[in-house]
Design a protein around this motif. Structure first.
Motif, PDB file in Angstrom:
ATOM      1  N   ASP A 182     -17.040 -40.484-111.302  1.00 29.24           N
ATOM      2  CA  ASP A 182     -18.152 -40.892-112.174  1.00 29.24           C
ATOM      3  C   ASP A 182     -18.668 -39.729-113.021  1.00 29.24           C
ATOM      4  O   ASP A 182     -19.691 -39.846-113.696  1.00 29.24           O
ATOM      5  N   GLY A 183     -17.952 -38.624-112.969  1.00 27.92           N
ATOM      6  CA  GLY A 183     -18.334 -37.500-113.809  1.00 27.92           C
ATOM      7  C   GLY A 183     -19.254 -36.495-113.127  1.00 27.92           C
ATOM      8  O   GLY A 183     -19.486 -35.407-113.667  1.00 27.92           O
ATOM      9  N   SER A 184     -19.767 -36.848-111.965  1.00 27.48           N
ATOM     10  CA  SER A 184     -20.641 -35.899-111.266  1.00 27.48           C
ATOM     11  C   SER A 184     -19.872 -34.620-110.965  1.00 27.48           C
ATOM     12  O   SER A 184     -18.666 -34.649-110.680  1.00 27.48           O
ATOM     13  N   ARG A 185     -20.573 -33.523-111.002  1.00 27.78           N
ATOM     14  CA  ARG A 185     -19.978 -32.228-110.659  1.00 27.78           C
ATOM     15  C   ARG A 185     -20.838 -31.630-109.551  1.00 27.78           C
ATOM     16  O   ARG A 185     -22.017 -31.362-109.753  1.00 27.78           O
ATOM     17  N   LEU A 186     -20.243 -31.484-108.370  1.00 27.82           N
ATOM     18  CA  LEU A 186     -20.993 -31.031-107.194  1.00 27.82           C
ATOM     19  C   LEU A 186     -20.599 -29.605-106.865  1.00 27.82           C
ATOM     20  O   LEU A 186     -19.470 -29.363-106.429  1.00 27.82           O
ATOM     21  N   PRO A 187     -21.488 -28.634-107.059  1.00 28.57           N
ATOM     22  CA  PRO A 187     -21.158 -27.266-106.695  1.00 28.57           C
ATOM     23  C   PRO A 187     -21.012 -27.125-105.183  1.00 28.57           C
ATOM     24  O   PRO A 187     -21.703 -27.830-104.419  1.00 28.57           O
ATOM     25  N   ALA A 188     -20.109 -26.250-104.771  1.00 30.98           N
ATOM     26  CA  ALA A 188     -19.844 -26.121-103.331  1.00 30.98           C
ATOM     27  C   ALA A 188     -19.380 -24.724-102.971  1.00 30.98           C
ATOM     28  O   ALA A 188     -18.527 -24.160-103.645  1.00 30.98           O
ATOM     29  N   ASP A 189     -19.947 -24.186-101.906  1.00 36.21           N
ATOM     30  CA  ASP A 189     -19.384 -22.976-101.307  1.00 36.21           C
ATOM     31  C   ASP A 189     -18.341 -23.348-100.254  1.00 36.21           C
ATOM     32  O   ASP A 189     -17.487 -22.546 -99.891  1.00 36.21           O
ATOM     33  N   ILE A 190     -18.500 -24.568 -99.738  1.00 34.77           N
ATOM     34  CA  ILE A 190     -17.600 -25.071 -98.711  1.00 34.77           C
ATOM     35  C   ILE A 190     -17.273 -26.520 -99.063  1.00 34.77           C
ATOM     36  O   ILE A 190     -18.166 -27.274 -99.452  1.00 34.77           O
ATOM     37  N   VAL A 191     -16.005 -26.902 -98.904  1.00 38.65           N
ATOM     38  CA  VAL A 191     -15.631 -28.314 -98.987  1.00 38.65           C
ATOM     39  C   VAL A 191     -14.977 -28.690 -97.662  1.00 38.65           C
ATOM     40  O   VAL A 191     -13.995 -28.054 -97.248  1.00 38.65           O
ATOM     41  N   VAL A 192     -15.565 -29.654 -96.986  1.00 35.51           N
ATOM     42  CA  VAL A 192     -14.989 -30.118 -95.729  1.00 35.51           C
ATOM     43  C   VAL A 192     -14.244 -31.418 -96.005  1.00 35.51           C
ATOM     44  O   VAL A 192     -14.816 -32.370 -96.532  1.00 35.51           O
ATOM     45  N   LEU A 193     -12.986 -31.415 -95.634  1.00 37.54           N
ATOM     46  CA  LEU A 193     -12.123 -32.558 -95.901  1.00 37.54           C
ATOM     47  C   LEU A 193     -12.040 -33.408 -94.639  1.00 37.54           C
ATOM     48  O   LEU A 193     -11.599 -32.934 -93.586  1.00 37.54           O
ATOM     49  N   SER A 194     -12.482 -34.646 -94.739  1.00 35.39           N
ATOM     50  CA  SER A 194     -12.504 -35.500 -93.559  1.00 35.39           C
ATOM     51  C   SER A 194     -12.286 -36.942 -93.972  1.00 35.39           C
ATOM     52  O   SER A 194     -13.118 -37.808 -93.753  1.00 35.39           O
ATOM     53  N   VAL A 195     -11.141 -37.170 -94.605  1.00 40.01           N
ATOM     54  CA  VAL A 195     -10.876 -38.502 -95.157  1.00 40.01           C
ATOM     55  C   VAL A 195      -9.906 -39.293 -94.286  1.00 40.01           C
ATOM     56  O   VAL A 195      -9.360 -40.304 -94.729  1.00 40.01           O
TER      57      VAL A 195
END
Lengths: 570, 570
Positions: free
Chosen positions: A234-247
């Motif tokens: 949807d175009g949102s841009r979420l800044p992150a120091d960490i991305v946790v992948l849990s899909v």
């Protein structure tokens, strides 16, 4: 007997331990690819969040403790790369090179690995999973090292536990879920309660939207000051120091499939004793496919409890087959703590019932966790799916601050033993005011459902609101004060205690249309419905009342109004 | 249809309410002898203790609220003095004289009244019961008016709740129980944990002793400064400003027995639909006799839950017999909060199993309420009686600070559905670290019991300690530190991790005698037993370990020693 167990967590270690208890003389080798065996995998998020303080607390057993108590030969950092079933040997990558080990019996418990969706940037170092002690330690160090923003991809059980843990550490947390709502196996009217609690915790949920890329930001070049940006569809841009992948997870079975062990969509096919398609090879846990106890559908069940218990049964099958019990089909009971709430489920949900073509009806209730007159009672939001033909309990879900686990455990037992709604009425559950009610929520669920099954009342479901609003006369039987806080558009207000004296007015309002009644929780509307049915009207009441309706539909696309916002009612 | 219900609490009011929901046109009269209907009888002790603040909180319904919502004609202070079953009328003492009311159907729910033992002084004004709102209000006023000492006669559920309530108000409290231990339906090894908690609360327990008189002291004449002295058979003299009588209840059925309704030891005999021996008369609740679901023995069950649920079924039997379900035989599930503990039971206990001649075995365990690595885990002390022939679950009891109600509810459901120990292993219960373990205490109970049923291990029970100590070689497989805190006299210490290497020493120590092993909880001794059995030894381990043994036997008449107190061991 030389037994090799591949995988030293949950199902694998459970099998190895039971094997020793059954056979003091067997040679038992456990080969674990990772660094640790028998660790508290379900505890990892709580270690990240700080509720579990020490890494040592996660290590329930060590190779040394297992040798001392059970004489197990446990080898960590040993990765089985191939199996030669004809020669009955496994090939192993060890820290010191390769090795070949012979077996008489082989139990495969390799578990599952995290799914890595094909998103650009998913292999960036900022992206982590939460599957091992090493993952948890690294994540905790990262958090304590000053990370300020995290994005969790996937709002399943572990994803939400990770999100809560990171939030407890003070990070800003966004959760992204491709499905319509968090905890996709939960029904929408339950998941919305969890979403509200996430909001209360300060966690931002983005549901029904895909992550399309993870852009690594090089230092402060992008100006965000964060290591990466997660970009959503949807175009949102979420800044992150960490991305946790849990899909999600996928069975980790490649070397076994290559050896000829029959698999189905990557999961090992086993019989009721855990035997695979190859003689001398058994399998257990997240890497196997099961037949669902309710729907009969085949699916993997990646849950610690069933794996631990099945491991024990597989050891029985290997070492004393004459006495071995079949492994039970999973009921799929699960629970997660989110903030002050527990959300739990057992049995089938709407999606699986529809996939299996099983006709069902759903009842909702909001009973107190214990006697309402005793301090501290809190609402349990409970739903139960029953088979329309006979009231067989097919599934149940609950969300609440207290007593959720107890009711779901009783209902899980009821599903396992094929109880019907009517049977639930008869359960003798422990009652004293601090613990329950003389009619426990489980008894009440049975009574409410049995009233539907035997035709004492007819219910309508919140998701039919648009149809009801356009074709039926809607009656609100709450108090005027409750009505004023918001009601279904054009609903006639007649408090339930006035139904008898205002029957003529209600009949005139109905004007030949079916009457559809609601109250806040479903109790008063049930009483009203019985009176109106006795008067010969076509009447049904809303399952779970406005409480469920709001949870399922939100503002219901304008069909819910507050009096100030609508034209004056006649 | 003119329905009269005698008794407006629990079973009676539940029947009346259901009757209205089934038949909008019936005339329904509820005759209640007392001042209140549908009050929170299980809440009375908490009102005395102050946890429930307002008298109004005890009044769940009033005659007015019941008229408004259910169109019930509820008459308090109406005492049914006689029934003429031939004429189908009841004679009633009303506040305004006598009346005669006709019925088509009569439902008797008169309940039970407190037993008044034939003790001199039992009718003194200092003696009260705790059965009505009036009792509770008077007791609370007495407490707030400066009472300093209370004696509670009877350490059953309500007696202990009353004792705790009075203690919470700061009174000195003595509890007197004729039976060997508090909560007589509980097994001794469970009751001792409750007794310890009572001691922690500052409540003094006198068990295994009768009260022989209640001497009223006239003011300060006796010098105690208290209104009365309770004299016990052992000569103790307990000063008291208040004496609470709670030694049991007896069905309150005189006018109905006089009308020819068949009774058994004072309780009304009913069939599975609540029908009495007289056409047109049904009965429900504490005044009736039931057939126990496990033992098949006939007994009254004075519990609110079964009464409430049965009331509903009796209404079905009266108003739509074709659809009525039979009333379930009671499993007898009950729970009480004492201080920080819950004590609960379901199914049969040793006494009832022995009375019924059912062969049983008992297993004990002390699992954590949730995963041990997650903060706040507390021990649940759990026992389960199983049928020796097939592992059918006959009864279970538990005491602990957390999670007791949940496990007993699951086990109550298991008993209702005739599960065996092996079936318990397969239950899919909700697991996340805050709520349970991958192998839940209920699963563990099944595993431990199934090991006994299928002969994988043999257990010995704590009450056989004297016999074991005199005829067997006793092996302590705990650590040296644990051994030093107290052990069975002459037990050989071999920590369980050293069993394999010290087999020769153990065999020599046994010297042909059977080996009887124990540890603290029963887990390590199980592992040891499997090793020793594989070595060909005659071996059994102690059910529940030292934890259960101490709870059941205390110091075991000198059979438990601490090393300093015994001669040096060879």
């Amino acid at each position: 007997m030389k037994l090799i167990v591949v995988g030293g967590v949950a199902g694998g270690m459970s099998a190895a331990a039971r094997a020793r208890r059954l056979d003091e003389n067997a040679e038992i080798i456990v080969l674990e690819r990772g660094e640790h065996v028998s660790f508290a995998n379900c505890g990892l998020p709580y270690f990240v969040g700080g509720e579990i303080a020490a890494e040592a607390d996660l290590l329930v057993q060590t190779p040394e403790s297992l040798r001392n108590s059970l004489n197990l030969d446990v080898r960590t950092n040993h990765d089985v790369t191939a199996v030669d079933a004809a020669a009955k040997v496994v090939h192993v990558q060890t820290p010191h090179g390769t090795a070949t080990l012979a077996y008489d019996a082989l139990i495969l418990a390799p578990g599952a690995r995290a799914v890595r969706p094909p998103i650009p940037g998913v292999d960036s170092p900022v992206v982590t999973t939460l599957r091992t002690v090493g993952d948890a330690v690294a994540l905790r160090e990262h958090v304590l090292g000053g990370a300020r923003r995290a994005v969790v991809l996937g709002a399943g059980f572990i994803g939400l536990e990770a999100a809560e843990a990171l939030r407890m550490r003070g990070l800003e947390v966004d959760v992204v879920e491709l499905a319509d709502h968090v905890l996709p196996p939960l029904e929408a009217e339950m998941a919305s309660l969890v979403r509200d609690e996430l909001g209360r915790l300060g966690i931002t949920v983005h549901d029904g939207v895909a992550a399309v890329s993870i852009d690594s930001d090089t230092g402060t070049d992008t100006g965000t000051g964060h290591a990466a940006t997660v970009v959503l569809a949807d175009g949102s841009r979420l800044p992150a120091d960490i991305v946790v992948l849990s899909v999600g997870v996928t069975p980790d079975t490649a070397p076994f499939a290559a050896a000829g062990v029959a698999c189905e969509r990557g999961a090992i096919v086993v019989d009721e004793h855990g035997a695979t398609s190859i003689d001398g090879i058994w399998a257990v846990g997240d890497a196997t496919v099961c037949t669902d106890a309710v729907t009969g559908l085949r699916r993997p069940v990646a849950l610690a409890g069933p794996a631990n218990r099945a491991g024990r049964l597989v050891a029985d099958a290997v070492l004393r087959p004459a006495k071995a019990r079949p492994m039970p089909a999973p009921v799929g009971t699960a629970i997660v703590r989110i903030g002050d709430l527990a959300a739990a489920m057992t049995g089938a949900n709407r999606r699986s019932l529809e996939a299996a073509g099983i006709g069902y009806q759903t009842v909702h209730l909001h009973p107190n966790s214990h006697a309402g007159y005793f301090p501290g009672a809190q609402a349990i939001h409970l739903l139960m799916h029953i088979r329309v033909t006979d009231g067989l309990i097919l599934g149940a879900q609950a969300v609440g601050a207290d007593g959720v686990d107890k009711r779901i455990d009783v209902l899980a037992t009821a599903i396992r033993t094929h109880l019907t709604a009517a049977d639930l009425m008869d359960l003798d559950l422990a009652y004293a005011p601090p613990y329950g009610s003389a009619k426990d929520p489980v008894n009440l669920a049975g009574m409410i459902a049995e009233n539907v099954v035997d035709g004492t009342v007819t219910v309508w479901q919140a998701d039919r609101l648009a149809e009801v609003a356009s074709s039926a006369a809607v009656l609100d039987v709450r108090s005027a004060q409750e009505y004023a806080t918001g009601h279904v558009r054009d609903a006639l207000l007649v408090p339930h205690t006035e139904i008898r004296e205002r029957l003529d007015e209600i009949t005139a309002f109905a004007a030949g249309r079916p009457l559809r009644v609601y109250c806040e929780s479903g109790m008063r509307s049930y009483l009203a419905t019985r009176i109106l049915a006795a008067a010969g009207l076509d009447v049904a009441h809303l399952s779970g009342g406005m409480s469920t309706l709001r949870a399922r539909l939100g503002d219901a696309g304008g069909l819910l109004v507050v009096p100030d916002a609508e034209p004056a009612h006649a």
